[in-house]
Design an enzyme around this catalytic site. Structure first.
Site, PDB file in Angstrom:
ATOM      1  N   GLY A  12      41.966  36.965  20.058  1.00 36.83           N
ATOM      2  CA  GLY A  12      43.024  36.114  20.578  1.00 36.83           C
ATOM      3  C   GLY A  12      44.159  35.625  20.583  1.00 36.83           C
ATOM      4  O   GLY A  12      44.871  35.247  20.522  1.00 36.83           O
ATOM      5  N   LEU A  91      34.780  44.916  31.772  1.00 33.11           N
ATOM      6  CA  LEU A  91      34.935  44.952  33.047  1.00 33.11           C
ATOM      7  C   LEU A  91      34.796  44.271  34.166  1.00 33.11           C
ATOM      8  O   LEU A  91      33.810  44.071  33.845  1.00 33.11           O
ATOM      9  CB  LEU A  91      34.400  46.893  33.775  1.00 33.11           C
ATOM     10  CG  LEU A  91      35.551  47.668  33.222  1.00 33.11           C
ATOM     11  CD1 LEU A  91      34.546  48.880  34.428  1.00 33.11           C
ATOM     12  CD2 LEU A  91      36.721  47.568  33.413  1.00 33.11           C
ATOM     13  N   LEU A  92      35.324  43.803  35.172  1.00 34.67           N
ATOM     14  CA  LEU A  92      34.960  42.442  35.910  1.00 34.67           C
ATOM     15  C   LEU A  92      34.142  42.928  36.833  1.00 34.67           C
ATOM     16  O   LEU A  92      34.720  44.338  37.478  1.00 34.67           O
ATOM     17  CB  LEU A  92      36.625  41.323  36.670  1.00 34.67           C
ATOM     18  CG  LEU A  92      37.184  41.085  35.169  1.00 34.67           C
ATOM     19  CD1 LEU A  92      38.502  41.008  35.977  1.00 34.67           C
ATOM     20  CD2 LEU A  92      36.267  39.835  34.378  1.00 34.67           C
ATOM     21  N   ASN A 106      46.120  42.374  33.214  1.00 38.17           N
ATOM     22  CA  ASN A 106      45.631  42.893  31.801  1.00 38.17           C
ATOM     23  C   ASN A 106      46.183  43.514  31.216  1.00 38.17           C
ATOM     24  O   ASN A 106      47.630  43.932  31.381  1.00 38.17           O
ATOM     25  CB  ASN A 106      44.496  44.212  32.577  1.00 38.17           C
ATOM     26  CG  ASN A 106      43.817  44.122  31.104  1.00 38.17           C
ATOM     27  OD1 ASN A 106      43.442  43.034  30.066  1.00 38.17           O
ATOM     28  ND2 ASN A 106      43.112  44.785  31.108  1.00 38.17           N
ATOM     29  N   THR A 107      46.406  43.002  30.289  1.00 39.43           N
ATOM     30  CA  THR A 107      46.901  43.951  29.066  1.00 39.43           C
ATOM     31  C   THR A 107      46.343  44.763  28.113  1.00 39.43           C
ATOM     32  O   THR A 107      45.554  44.728  28.451  1.00 39.43           O
ATOM     33  CB  THR A 107      47.297  42.819  27.688  1.00 39.43           C
ATOM     34  OG1 THR A 107      46.315  42.711  26.720  1.00 39.43           O
ATOM     35  CG2 THR A 107      48.775  41.512  27.794  1.00 39.43           C
ATOM     36  N   HIS A 108      47.162  46.089  27.421  1.00 41.19           N
ATOM     37  CA  HIS A 108      46.700  46.952  27.388  1.00 41.19           C
ATOM     38  C   HIS A 108      46.959  47.491  26.011  1.00 41.19           C
ATOM     39  O   HIS A 108      48.463  48.009  26.660  1.00 41.19           O
ATOM     40  CB  HIS A 108      46.852  48.435  28.457  1.00 41.19           C
ATOM     41  CG  HIS A 108      45.845  49.384  28.070  1.00 41.19           C
ATOM     42  ND1 HIS A 108      43.681  49.103  27.716  1.00 41.19           N
ATOM     43  CD2 HIS A 108      45.435  50.531  27.665  1.00 41.19           C
ATOM     44  CE1 HIS A 108      43.321  50.317  27.224  1.00 41.19           C
ATOM     45  NE2 HIS A 108      44.747  51.834  27.239  1.00 41.19           N
ATOM     46  N   SER A 135      51.087  48.085  27.675  1.00 46.24           N
ATOM     47  CA  SER A 135      51.430  47.661  29.151  1.00 46.24           C
ATOM     48  C   SER A 135      50.543  46.998  29.702  1.00 46.24           C
ATOM     49  O   SER A 135      49.394  46.034  28.923  1.00 46.24           O
ATOM     50  CB  SER A 135      50.991  48.958  29.893  1.00 46.24           C
ATOM     51  OG  SER A 135      51.298  50.141  29.041  1.00 46.24           O
ATOM     52  N   ASP A 140      42.652  45.976  38.919  1.00 50.63           N
ATOM     53  CA  ASP A 140      41.999  46.535  40.898  1.00 50.63           C
ATOM     54  C   ASP A 140      41.126  46.878  40.047  1.00 50.63           C
ATOM     55  O   ASP A 140      40.253  46.204  38.918  1.00 50.63           O
ATOM     56  CB  ASP A 140      43.200  47.713  41.175  1.00 50.63           C
ATOM     57  CG  ASP A 140      43.035  49.076  40.246  1.00 50.63           C
ATOM     58  OD1 ASP A 140      44.064  49.956  40.317  1.00 50.63           O
ATOM     59  OD2 ASP A 140      42.131  48.854  39.152  1.00 50.63           O
ATOM     60  N   GLY A 142      39.777  49.636  38.979  1.00 43.48           N
ATOM     61  CA  GLY A 142      39.903  50.566  39.314  1.00 43.48           C
ATOM     62  C   GLY A 142      39.754  50.540  37.014  1.00 43.48           C
ATOM     63  O   GLY A 142      39.951  49.777  36.893  1.00 43.48           O
ATOM     64  N   ASP A 144      42.346  50.108  34.085  1.00 39.64           N
ATOM     65  CA  ASP A 144      43.099  49.926  34.268  1.00 39.64           C
ATOM     66  C   ASP A 144      43.698  51.355  34.544  1.00 39.64           C
ATOM     67  O   ASP A 144      45.285  51.775  34.409  1.00 39.64           O
ATOM     68  CB  ASP A 144      43.635  50.459  32.329  1.00 39.64           C
ATOM     69  CG  ASP A 144      42.368  49.617  30.990  1.00 39.64           C
ATOM     70  OD1 ASP A 144      41.738  50.401  30.326  1.00 39.64           O
ATOM     71  OD2 ASP A 144      43.000  48.310  31.620  1.00 39.64           O
TER      72      ASP A 144
HETATM   73  C1  GRF Z   1      44.495  43.592  22.634  1.00 41.30           C
HETATM   74  O1  GRF Z   1      45.275  44.825  22.369  1.00 41.30           O
HETATM   75  C2  GRF Z   1      44.167  43.558  24.361  1.00 41.30           C
HETATM   76  O2  GRF Z   1      45.351  44.874  24.696  1.00 41.30           O
HETATM   77  C3  GRF Z   1      43.121  44.675  23.797  1.00 41.30           C
HETATM   78  O3  GRF Z   1      42.117  44.033  22.839  1.00 41.30           O
HETATM   79  C4  GRF Z   1      43.665  43.490  22.169  1.00 41.30           C
HETATM   80  C5  GRF Z   1      42.900  42.219  22.098  1.00 41.30           C
HETATM   81  O4  GRF Z   1      43.350  41.742  20.638  1.00 41.30           O
HETATM   82  N1  GRF Z   1      42.474  44.765  25.063  1.00 41.30           N
HETATM   83  P1  GRF Z   1      43.618  39.912  20.499  1.00 41.30           P
HETATM   84  O5  GRF Z   1      41.970  39.457  21.087  1.00 41.30           O
HETATM   85  O6  GRF Z   1      44.309  38.903  21.156  1.00 41.30           O
HETATM   86  O7  GRF Z   1      43.659  39.384  19.301  1.00 41.30           O
END
Ligand code: GRF
Length: 193
Positions: A12, A91-92, A106-108, A135, A140, A142, A144
């Site tokens: 987190g 995945l939801l 979502n963060t990737h 990113s 959606d 899919g 990412d």
């Molecule tokens: C992040 O890089 C996120 O994009 C990926 O997992 C990591 C989570 O890191 N899905 P944290 O739990 O926020 O430290």
């Protein structure tokens, strides 16, 4: 004031950054609940800020749909304007995405559409690319594959390990995520499917 629910699975650190940003009175969003698919360390950040949390352990449910229904029940208590997946490693189910889309981001840790999926950092390293990225996308149904809201290139260094590269990506993710949430809250950024 935009209300935000955050879903996590891990440490987190991205959630923490959002919590810290939302502390500022001029930040136009507030986090109203934090949920996890397991007993994630990151829930401690929400507890420290006095924000309600819930866990819906994936393994406690018969299938993804049943798990998604529990997530939906927990989320509707707070009726958030936006859901942020920040390190959720599941995945939801399509039913939950359909219910909230496009208000799920979502963060990737890669420069999508490069290296989607659960191992974006490891895959970039294995591919030997000179740069990867971070990113923020709309979720959606899919993997990412939703509209890209923000992204930035990050160099891959010769001696990078998956850990060192990921730790260099995360601060960029956090900055992009905070900016995207701010722009959604002010209406500057409209979410589309
Ligand atoms: C992040 O890089 C996120 O994009 C990926 O997992 C990591 C989570 O890191 N899905 P944290 O739990 O926020 O430290």
């Amino acid at each position: 004031m935009l209300t935000v629910a955050v879903l996590i699975s891990g440490t987190g650190s991205n959630l923490r950054a959002l919590l810290d940003a939302a502390r500022h009175p001029d930040f136009p969003a507030r986090i109203v609940v934090v949920g996890a698919d397991r007993d994630a360390e990151g829930l401690a950040h929400a507890e420290e800020f006095g924000i309600p949390t819930f866990t819906a352990p994936f393994r406690d449910f018969a299938d993804r749909e049943a798990w998604g229904e529990e997530l939906g029940r927990q989320l509707e208590v707070h009726n958030p304007d936006l859901i942020v997946l920040s390190g959720l490693m599941r995945l939801l189910p399509a039913s939950l995405v359909a219910r909230y889309s496009p208000r799920i981001v979502n963060t990737h840790p890669a420069y999508l559409p490069e290296f989607p999926g659960a191992h974006g950092v490891r895959d970039a390293l294995a591919a030997g690319v000179p740069q990867t990225g971070a990113s923020v996308i709309v979720v959606d149904d899919g993997i990412d594959s939703g509209p890209i809201l923000a992204q930035e290139r990050i160099p891959v260094l010769q001696d990078d390990t998956e850990h060192t590269l990921h730790e260099r990506i995360k601060p960029v993710e956090r900055r992009l995520l905070i900016d995207v949430v701010r722009r959604i809250a002010t209406g500057e950024l409209a979410l589309t499917h």
